[in-house]
Design an enzyme around this catalytic site. Sequence first.
Site, mmCIF file in Angstrom:
data_model
loop_
_atom_site.group_PDB
_atom_site.id
_atom_site.type_symbol
_atom_site.label_atom_id
_atom_site.label_comp_id
_atom_site.label_asym_id
_atom_site.label_seq_id
_atom_site.Cartn_x
_atom_site.Cartn_y
_atom_site.Cartn_z
ATOM 1 N N SER A 108 1.329 -9.265 1.497
ATOM 2 C CA SER A 108 1.208 -8.964 0.035
ATOM 3 C C SER A 108 2.454 -8.095 -0.426
ATOM 4 O O SER A 108 2.917 -7.318 0.359
ATOM 5 C CB SER A 108 -0.182 -8.343 -0.097
ATOM 6 O OG SER A 108 -0.051 -6.842 0.622
ATOM 7 N N GLN A 110 4.027 -5.670 -2.448
ATOM 8 C CA GLN A 110 3.388 -4.273 -2.639
ATOM 9 C C GLN A 110 4.529 -3.067 -2.708
ATOM 10 O O GLN A 110 5.777 -3.355 -2.755
ATOM 11 C CB GLN A 110 2.980 -3.812 -1.461
ATOM 12 C CG GLN A 110 3.608 -4.081 -0.012
ATOM 13 C CD GLN A 110 2.962 -3.760 1.501
ATOM 14 O OE1 GLN A 110 3.033 -2.789 1.995
ATOM 15 N NE2 GLN A 110 2.221 -4.714 1.725
ATOM 16 N N HIS A 112 4.923 1.329 -2.427
ATOM 17 C CA HIS A 112 4.292 2.644 -1.898
ATOM 18 C C HIS A 112 4.804 3.840 -2.738
ATOM 19 O O HIS A 112 6.068 3.940 -3.219
ATOM 20 C CB HIS A 112 4.582 2.992 -0.441
ATOM 21 C CG HIS A 112 4.451 1.664 0.487
ATOM 22 N ND1 HIS A 112 3.125 1.112 0.829
ATOM 23 C CD2 HIS A 112 5.136 0.683 1.121
ATOM 24 C CE1 HIS A 112 3.096 0.305 1.561
ATOM 25 N NE2 HIS A 112 4.546 -0.020 1.525
ATOM 26 N N LYS A 135 4.828 6.723 1.923
ATOM 27 C CA LYS A 135 4.968 6.078 2.985
ATOM 28 C C LYS A 135 6.417 5.138 3.023
ATOM 29 O O LYS A 135 6.189 3.838 2.771
ATOM 30 C CB LYS A 135 3.613 4.799 3.143
ATOM 31 C CG LYS A 135 3.526 4.108 4.119
ATOM 32 C CD LYS A 135 2.504 2.860 4.029
ATOM 33 C CE LYS A 135 2.387 2.236 5.353
ATOM 34 N NZ LYS A 135 1.966 0.739 4.752
ATOM 35 N N GLU A 137 9.240 3.257 4.552
ATOM 36 C CA GLU A 137 9.338 2.379 5.581
ATOM 37 C C GLU A 137 10.638 1.611 5.902
ATOM 38 O O GLU A 137 11.533 1.633 4.951
ATOM 39 C CB GLU A 137 8.437 0.817 5.390
ATOM 40 C CG GLU A 137 6.874 1.234 5.049
ATOM 41 C CD GLU A 137 6.125 0.132 4.553
ATOM 42 O OE1 GLU A 137 4.997 0.109 4.834
ATOM 43 O OE2 GLU A 137 6.708 -0.863 3.747
ATOM 44 N N HIS A 275 7.995 -5.070 -2.474
ATOM 45 C CA HIS A 275 8.719 -5.718 -1.488
ATOM 46 C C HIS A 275 7.486 -6.413 -0.737
ATOM 47 O O HIS A 275 6.453 -6.147 -1.107
ATOM 48 C CB HIS A 275 9.326 -4.660 -0.247
ATOM 49 C CG HIS A 275 8.312 -3.852 0.349
ATOM 50 N ND1 HIS A 275 7.854 -2.450 -0.491
ATOM 51 C CD2 HIS A 275 7.456 -3.782 1.376
ATOM 52 C CE1 HIS A 275 7.023 -1.863 0.180
ATOM 53 N NE2 HIS A 275 6.732 -2.590 1.365
ATOM 54 N N ARG A 294 -0.628 -2.834 -4.310
ATOM 55 C CA ARG A 294 -0.467 -4.314 -4.187
ATOM 56 C C ARG A 294 -0.001 -5.102 -5.520
ATOM 57 O O ARG A 294 -0.585 -4.662 -6.552
ATOM 58 C CB ARG A 294 -1.702 -5.197 -3.351
ATOM 59 C CG ARG A 294 -1.735 -4.538 -2.101
ATOM 60 C CD ARG A 294 -2.737 -5.272 -1.009
ATOM 61 N NE ARG A 294 -2.805 -4.719 -0.062
ATOM 62 C CZ ARG A 294 -3.329 -3.853 0.524
ATOM 63 N NH1 ARG A 294 -4.024 -2.995 -0.300
ATOM 64 N NH2 ARG A 294 -3.136 -3.127 1.843
ATOM 65 N N LYS A 300 -6.893 -9.009 -1.944
ATOM 66 C CA LYS A 300 -7.260 -7.544 -2.105
ATOM 67 C C LYS A 300 -6.992 -6.974 -3.400
ATOM 68 O O LYS A 300 -6.543 -7.609 -4.252
ATOM 69 C CB LYS A 300 -6.617 -6.517 -0.882
ATOM 70 C CG LYS A 300 -6.706 -6.908 0.549
ATOM 71 C CD LYS A 300 -5.975 -6.046 1.440
ATOM 72 C CE LYS A 300 -6.186 -6.025 2.702
ATOM 73 N NZ LYS A 300 -5.149 -5.465 3.578
HETATM 74 ZN ZN LIG Z 1 5.250 -1.760 2.634
#
Ligand SMILES: [Zn+2]
Length: 419
Positions: A108, A110, A112, A135, A137, A275, A294, A300
Amino acid sequence: MAAVKVFPLKCAVQHYAWGKVGLDSEVARLVSCNDSSVVIDEEKPYAELWMGAHPKGDALICDNRISQKTLGEWISKHPNGLGSKVKDILQGKLPFLFKVLSVNISLSIQAHPNKELAAKLHAQFPDRYPDKNHKPEMAIALTPFEALCGFRPVEEIIGFLTNVPEFRAVIGNEAAEILENSPGHPRQISDALKKCFTRMMNCEKKTFVDQLNMLVKRVLQEGAAGKDAAESNGELLLRLHSQFPGDVGCFVIYFLNVVNLEPGEAIFLGANEPHAYLYGDCIECMACSDNTVRAGLTPKFIDVHTLCEMLNYTPAPASEKIFPFVRDPCDPCVFMYNPPVPDFSVIKIEIPSSVEEYTISPIDSASILLVISGEALATADPSEINVCRGSVLFIAANENVDLCINSDGMLLFRACCMQ
Ligand SMILES: [Zn+2]
């Protein structure tokens, strides 16, 4: 006998539906190389390998001298093994989750939240946002890796508004014209981009499904007539539409950069950066959190309001999204990926075939080491461990590991806390 502070791990595999199937998946290949008793199911997706102490996939310890069964249990009994900074500053837990991902179907789109927003969202909607952590990444390509990342330069988005009338229709003329006529001050451009993106995310379902169907039909017809589909990013549009028919996320490709990483190249996804991973195999490292907002390509829940408010609307070209690594001036085998967060760093160790003995240097942080290629006898008092492709070792803070190499070179990735 010295205490055992370096030990092999058996890591959890996640079979999410978007993963590459059977031995097409790097996750499956790594797991089967390391453990000959593992039987790979050629029908099953092998999406993620989790190397860490996350409660939903705490790694098992493969050393029967240790009484704890999992890495999480070992860390709670031996907090000093985390290193002084991690133990005191990062709440006595392993602050990162290290992963291998094998992506066959897009994940998806998304973003954060940062820590402040995460805490607020968690307090308001604890079932949707399960913790109060951020979060960040990082993904490092193992094979050619395709992702969407960050807003495109405005000229590119305006180009799509001109060439893809269906995209313009889901945004509406008013917002599109504000972006097209924006005088170029960064703040005004961000505001105009936000307006366009928010209009699209709030577009009535019937409108965007109709427009998407018209666009898909047109791209197919133009393809059949031999017309180049680049103007409408047609190849990617058709691929995403086949995976997620009627999903508003298919239009997001006109807002976001398509980034193609070669092996060893990385992207860092800080707070609020939109991303999506589209295809390929990568190493991923992230802070311990499950907070994801998302934006499409998903069945979802999409929290449109939070998403549109939080995103980083700063446009930039795809080339700027590639995160630079730094070569260690003291060790030509070491390449460091140090993101601007305290939670994790990733180190790539590339040992050439001329080297027979190599010491993995001690650092004041617990770390997790993954062998991508090569074989060695790893010595870390009091242990001797044979490692090969797919092996995963936990290394407590300030421990060193001597490798006696039995192959033509080795490629290793190590996750730790550097700052
Ligand atoms: Zn991510």
